[in-house]
Motif scaffolding. Structure first.
Motif, mmCIF file in Angstrom:
data_model
loop_
_atom_site.group_PDB
_atom_site.id
_atom_site.type_symbol
_atom_site.label_atom_id
_atom_site.label_comp_id
_atom_site.label_asym_id
_atom_site.label_seq_id
_atom_site.Cartn_x
_atom_site.Cartn_y
_atom_site.Cartn_z
ATOM 1 N N VAL A 197 46.077 77.149 39.629
ATOM 2 C CA VAL A 197 46.611 78.513 40.131
ATOM 3 C C VAL A 197 48.044 77.299 40.728
ATOM 4 C CG1 VAL A 197 46.249 79.884 42.188
ATOM 5 C CG2 VAL A 197 45.137 79.768 40.429
ATOM 6 N N THR A 198 47.024 76.192 41.876
ATOM 7 C CA THR A 198 47.815 75.562 42.929
ATOM 8 C C THR A 198 48.362 74.628 42.329
ATOM 9 O OG1 THR A 198 45.956 74.332 43.476
ATOM 10 C CG2 THR A 198 46.382 76.476 44.352
ATOM 11 N N GLY A 199 47.839 73.996 41.236
ATOM 12 C CA GLY A 199 49.032 72.749 40.394
ATOM 13 C C GLY A 199 48.071 71.288 41.354
ATOM 14 N N GLU A 200 46.959 72.227 42.077
ATOM 15 C CA GLU A 200 46.628 69.949 42.421
ATOM 16 C C GLU A 200 45.873 70.124 41.572
ATOM 17 O OE1 GLU A 200 42.879 69.365 45.819
ATOM 18 O OE2 GLU A 200 43.027 71.835 45.665
ATOM 19 N N LEU A 201 46.016 68.012 41.463
ATOM 20 C CA LEU A 201 45.100 66.986 40.866
ATOM 21 C C LEU A 201 44.206 67.840 40.903
ATOM 22 C CD1 LEU A 201 45.488 65.103 38.528
ATOM 23 C CD2 LEU A 201 45.670 63.457 40.723
ATOM 24 N N LYS A 202 42.721 67.941 39.539
ATOM 25 C CA LYS A 202 41.582 67.908 39.725
ATOM 26 C C LYS A 202 40.698 66.136 39.318
ATOM 27 C CE LYS A 202 39.794 71.185 41.127
ATOM 28 N NZ LYS A 202 40.430 72.022 41.978
ATOM 29 N N GLY A 203 40.086 66.007 40.828
ATOM 30 C CA GLY A 203 39.279 65.043 40.700
ATOM 31 C C GLY A 203 40.563 63.429 41.193
ATOM 32 N N SER A 204 39.652 62.416 41.315
ATOM 33 C CA SER A 204 40.143 61.215 41.661
ATOM 34 C C SER A 204 41.659 60.746 40.678
ATOM 35 C CB SER A 204 39.640 60.271 42.430
ATOM 36 O OG SER A 204 40.154 59.659 42.524
ATOM 37 N N ASN A 205 42.548 59.766 40.965
ATOM 38 C CA ASN A 205 43.424 59.162 39.830
ATOM 39 C C ASN A 205 43.337 57.949 40.200
ATOM 40 O OD1 ASN A 205 45.160 59.733 37.431
ATOM 41 N ND2 ASN A 205 46.803 59.048 38.546
ATOM 42 N N GLU A 206 42.110 57.974 41.194
ATOM 43 C CA GLU A 206 42.316 56.139 41.278
ATOM 44 C C GLU A 206 41.441 55.262 39.764
ATOM 45 O OE1 GLU A 206 40.583 54.637 45.183
ATOM 46 O OE2 GLU A 206 39.652 56.428 44.861
ATOM 47 N N HIS A 207 41.603 54.188 39.655
ATOM 48 C CA HIS A 207 41.627 53.494 38.738
ATOM 49 C C HIS A 207 39.623 53.068 38.716
ATOM 50 C CE1 HIS A 207 41.216 51.078 35.546
ATOM 51 N NE2 HIS A 207 41.139 50.222 35.395
ATOM 52 N N TYR A 208 38.876 53.535 37.955
ATOM 53 C CA TYR A 208 37.479 53.305 38.120
ATOM 54 C C TYR A 208 37.489 51.992 37.297
ATOM 55 C CZ TYR A 208 36.412 56.516 42.239
ATOM 56 O OH TYR A 208 36.613 56.808 43.080
ATOM 57 N N TYR A 209 36.047 51.131 37.454
ATOM 58 C CA TYR A 209 36.010 50.417 36.656
ATOM 59 C C TYR A 209 34.573 50.036 37.021
ATOM 60 C CZ TYR A 209 35.459 46.061 33.897
ATOM 61 O OH TYR A 209 35.583 45.520 32.787
ATOM 62 N N ARG A 210 33.741 50.800 35.896
ATOM 63 C CA ARG A 210 32.130 50.552 35.414
ATOM 64 C C ARG A 210 31.683 51.305 37.024
ATOM 65 N NH1 ARG A 210 30.504 44.276 34.434
ATOM 66 N NH2 ARG A 210 31.851 44.009 31.570
ATOM 67 N N ALA A 211 31.125 50.550 37.756
ATOM 68 C CA ALA A 211 30.478 51.224 38.780
ATOM 69 C C ALA A 211 30.892 50.924 39.668
ATOM 70 C CB ALA A 211 29.107 51.361 38.743
ATOM 71 N N GLY A 212 32.384 51.110 40.223
ATOM 72 C CA GLY A 212 33.253 51.072 41.336
ATOM 73 C C GLY A 212 34.868 51.384 41.451
ATOM 74 N N THR A 213 35.257 50.340 42.181
ATOM 75 C CA THR A 213 36.693 51.039 41.790
ATOM 76 C C THR A 213 37.414 49.719 42.682
ATOM 77 O OG1 THR A 213 36.219 52.951 42.963
ATOM 78 C CG2 THR A 213 38.716 52.051 43.310
ATOM 79 N N VAL A 214 38.134 49.405 41.248
ATOM 80 C CA VAL A 214 38.984 47.832 41.306
ATOM 81 C C VAL A 214 40.462 47.638 42.727
ATOM 82 C CG1 VAL A 214 40.264 46.617 40.030
ATOM 83 C CG2 VAL A 214 38.965 47.987 38.687
ATOM 84 N N SER A 215 40.078 46.890 43.475
ATOM 85 C CA SER A 215 40.419 46.204 44.588
ATOM 86 C C SER A 215 41.895 46.421 44.723
ATOM 87 C CB SER A 215 39.680 45.071 45.080
ATOM 88 O OG SER A 215 40.547 44.552 45.822
ATOM 89 N N GLU A 216 42.822 47.238 45.373
ATOM 90 C CA GLU A 216 44.023 46.356 44.960
ATOM 91 C C GLU A 216 44.666 44.887 45.435
ATOM 92 O OE1 GLU A 216 45.896 49.586 47.943
ATOM 93 O OE2 GLU A 216 45.279 50.642 47.136
ATOM 94 N N THR A 217 44.111 44.158 45.115
ATOM 95 C CA THR A 217 44.940 42.728 46.012
ATOM 96 C C THR A 217 43.679 41.709 44.941
ATOM 97 O OG1 THR A 217 43.452 42.647 47.756
ATOM 98 C CG2 THR A 217 45.964 43.400 48.198
#
Length: 794
Positions: A289-309
């Motif tokens: 209906v709204t076009g909103e992205l469902k769920g996060s588009n972050e890059h998850y790896y295993r049990a965490g989130t990969v640092s940007e740097t």
């Protein structure tokens, strides 16, 4: 769902007993009125004692409309279980649904002969309504053999499945829609041992809810071997007045798409494996209906989130130089790197070398072990692996048999993270600028109490020029009381990468390619809703607040609701592919060879006398298509014929060679089929299987093939070549017998109707066309199925 959380009420069947093949027509005939059958059972029908010998008679301690005895009666009516199948075990389970629960009986029926299990049927019955929820069957019948081509193709299997649904689940007939993609085989089968997987999705207001479905398996003989009703009648679907059009949804999905760069290493049977840059795009979904992205588009790896740097902006040191490392140097390297106890005694030392055919490099390792003692008693051990060329420590692990005193300090997650980063900088300084910390989720260590003894596990991703090397990983474990590194593992491959980042296609171009790979699907999906103090909260916020102790889980109300989404779903593709980030080409993920999402169609075989057989060879790339033509009347080459044979013997899969390719050299057995030849793996495989001989060392892949040669090749593939050499035992009245070099082989090929005569002549010197070769190998597949030998029963 099957057999999940069952409470055993009787002797349960071994997990090895699975499914049996009984005619689907028998099932349908036995359940012409399943609603009446359920009504009869609920009203007091009892199971017949016939066929129930050996059953453990107990009264189940459950209060449901359908008793165990009624469930057995229903099972025997729905599935037409032969009376020689006895009830071996029963279980009662409860399934949690979106708005309630469902009780079910699981029944195991077994057929025995001479004390051995020869067949089993599992049936699951709704314990409140009597509806058949599931069945699967298995028969141990080694004498049964499939026929080729299939007696029942997929379209016929679909019709059989619909008839069965009409018989056992009629109330769902008008709520389902055939899913043409699920279980479909894009490539025609090369064997008669095929099971058709058929699925019908639930339809809610003309929109599919693909998480609810009816699934069946139908074998190539037309027998239904399994049925599963995955359905939630308690789910509530929202009323949607307006929604995005497919075109609008496609634009929104494209806008939200974010391709990620990664290095992958396809298998290369022809020599050294090389990393290739890939643009990956995971399937995403948006609110319809709204076009909103469902769920996060972050890059998850295993049990965490990969640092940007990365850990550091630049390398912190040079990579160690290759040389020769002695045992003492390896031991000193470990002691200098980690806190190895002073009283640790070296107890094992092993040195090994090997040639890595994948990377084309020679590798060497020291594997060291220490025994840790206190007061003369062994209290622990330590192990390490050291690169025998560079002296770099690849892994380290220390273990104590009992908990060691660690003082009063308590290391926090943040402190452990800092210690792990420092360890990586110390032990892998030349890679510090390419390693990215995987930040653990906040609630991963939320339950650790001050002073508690545990370990923090931190991992790092290896990126080269911003592209993730999926095959590499680095892990560090920190003791929560001492802050010591107790586990270090650096699994870094020795592949060579370009010094500068290579030129890539644009991200927009990558998205365009991936949008060709995916299709846009409108569907419902169930999601959990969380409410706190009367206000809805997102699931992400709920988890964070729960981890921080800001809310009590008992204070939060949960509900399950359906939401309408547009999502990306892969189209049917014959092979696993990846997008080459440099060229923009699609490539086979296994081999790295360039490919296409849609295979080229041959325009010159329509109406040809060998059309079906040619299409089979083209589908498996045994024959190439150039400029839209397969050229059926051209002469087949020796390379093409061998490729046909090897693919036919290997169910259409490319062969895997063991020892044929020798690392960087890619050593070939024939001097005219080099390791970079498209025929290499097939010719080498044929040689391994004794289908061809080494001869004078040349193969002549572009040479033509006579009928005499093809007959020998086919008979070898059937395993009768040695027998064929006794040609006098075969009756053959070929007019040109004197011209045939391989008389026994020709007689077998003709006798099995793989090859045919022309006016009584075999024509051994006649060269074979591409169409003739295709027909011969199709007939070879038929004969191979017919000749399958069943074991003699004594």
């Amino acid at each position: 769902m099957r057999k999940k959380n069952r409470n055993k009420l009787a002797v349960m069947l071994s997990a090895a007993m699975l499914m049996s093949a009984l005619p689907g027509t028998a099932f349908a005939e036995s359940a012409t009125n399943p609603a009446q059958a359920a009504s009869d059972a609920a009203g007091g029908a009892s199971s017949s004692s016939e066929g129930s010998a050996g059953q453990i008679e107990t009264e189940a301690p459950v209060d449901v409309a359908i008793t165990k005895e009624k469930a057995e009666a229903l099972a025997r009516q729905y599935v037409s279980i032969p009376k020689e199948y006895t009830l071996q075990g029963a279980s009662f389970s409860m399934d949690v649904l979106a708005g309630g629960k469902r009780n079910a009986w699981g029944l195991d029926f077994v057929k025995k002969a001479n004390g051995k299990h020869v067949g089993s049927i599992y049936v699951r019955i709704h314990a409140d309504s009597g509806q058949l929820l599931e069945f699967s069957s298995y028969t141990n019948n080694p004498s049964a053999k499939p026929t080729y081509p299939l007696k029942v193709e997929r379209d016929t299997a679909q019709e059989i499945a619909l008839k069965f649904i009409a018989a056992v689940a009629a109330k769902y007939e008008d709520q389902i829609q055939y899913n043409p993609d699920y279980g479909a085989q894009l490539l025609p089968p090369l064997t008669g041992a095929v099971t058709h997987h058929i699925r019908f999705d639930r339809i809610v207001g003309d929109i599919p809810y693909v998480d609810n479905y009816i699934e069946l398996q139908v074998d190539s003989e037309g027998h239904i071997t399994s049925f599963s009703l995955q359905w939630d009648d308690t789910a509530v679907f929202p009323k949607v007045d307006t929604k995005l059009t497919p075109e609008e949804a496609g634009a929104k999905l494209r806008e939200a798409a974010s391709p990620q760069l990664s290095y992958i290493v396809p298998h290369n049977p022809q020599g050294v494996r090389k990393p290739m840059l890939s643009y990956d795009l995971q399937a995403i979904a948006i609110d319809a209906v709204t076009g909103e992205l469902k769920g996060s588009n972050e890059h998850y790896y295993r049990a965490g989130t990969v640092s940007e740097t990365p850990v550091s902006e630049k390398p912190l040191g040079e990579a160690p130089k290759a040389g020769t490392v002695t045992e003492k140097q390896a031991v000193d390297a470990v002691k200098a790197a980690f806190k190895l106890p002073g009283d640790a005694e070296l107890s094992s030392s092993n040195y090994s070398e090997q040639h890595n055919e994948g990377t084309g490099t020679n590798e060497a390792y020291w594997h060291l072990g220490w025994t840790i003692k206190k007061d003369g008693k062994e209290t622990g051990s330590a192990h390490a692996s050291v690169d025998g060329r560079t002296g770099a420590v690849r892994s380290y692990y220390i273990y104590y048999h009992s908990e060691q005193a660690g003082g009063n300090q308590s290391v926090t997650l943040e402190q452990a993270t800092t210690l792990a980063v420092e360890a990586v900088k110390k032990h892998l300084p030349w890679l510090a600028h390419e390693l990215y910390l995987v930040k653990p989720h906040p609630d991963q260590y939320k339950d650790i109490q001050p002073g508690e003894h545990t370990q923090y596990y931190l991992s790092f991703v290896h990126k080269v020029h911003g592209a993730t090397a999926e095959y590499d990983n680095v892990g560090v474990a920190i003791d929560s009381r001492t802050g010591d590194v107790v586990n270090f593992d650096a699994n870094i491959s020795s592949f060579a990468y370009p010094a500068e980042a290579p030129a890539l296609i644009s991200k927009d171009a990558a998205v365009d390619k991936w949008m060709d790979y995916y299709r846009t699907q409108l569907t419902y999906r169930l999601v959990q809703q969380f409410t706190w103090n009367g206000q809805p909260i997102p699931i992400e916020k709920y988890k964070v607040m729960l981890a921080a102790g800001e809310i009590d889980a008992n204070e939060v109300k949960t509900s399950t609701e359906a939401e309408l989404v547009y999502r990306l779903v892969p189209k049917l593709v014959e092979e696993s592919v990846f997008l080459d980030a440099q060229s923009g080409d699609w490539r086979n993920r296994e081999t790295g060879e360039a490919t296409q999402l849609e295979k080229p169609q041959a325009a010159d075989i329509e109406g040809h006398w060998a059309q079906r057989q040619l299409e089979l060879m083209v589908a498996y790339k045994a024959l190439d298509v150039k400029d839209g033509k397969v050229r059926p009347n051209e002469l087949v080459t020796r390379g093409e014929l061998i490729k046909m044979l090897v693919l036919a013997r290997n169910a259409g899969r490319s062969p895997i060679l063991y020892g044929a390719a020798d690392g960087a050299e890619g050593k070939a057995s024939f001097d005219d089929v080099a390791s970079n030849s498209s025929y290499f793996v097939y010719v080498e495989s044929a040689l391994e299987q004794n289908l061809i001989d080494i001869g004078d060392g040349s193969f002549n892949p572009e040479g033509k093939v006579t009928r005499d040669e093809m007959a020998e090749l086919i008979v070898r593939a059937l395993g009768y070549n040695a027998l064929a050499n006794y040609d006098y035992i075969f009756q053959s009245n070929f007019k040109d017998a004197a011209q045939i070099a391989n008389k026994g082989q020709a007689a077998i090929a003709v006798g099995l109707k793989i090859m045919s005569l022309s006016d009584g002549k075999f024509l051994p010197k006649k060269q074979v066309t591409r169409a003739e070769a295709s027909v011969a190998f199709f007939r070879y597949l038929q004969s191979r199925a017919d000749l399958q030998e069943a074991p003699i029963r004594m």
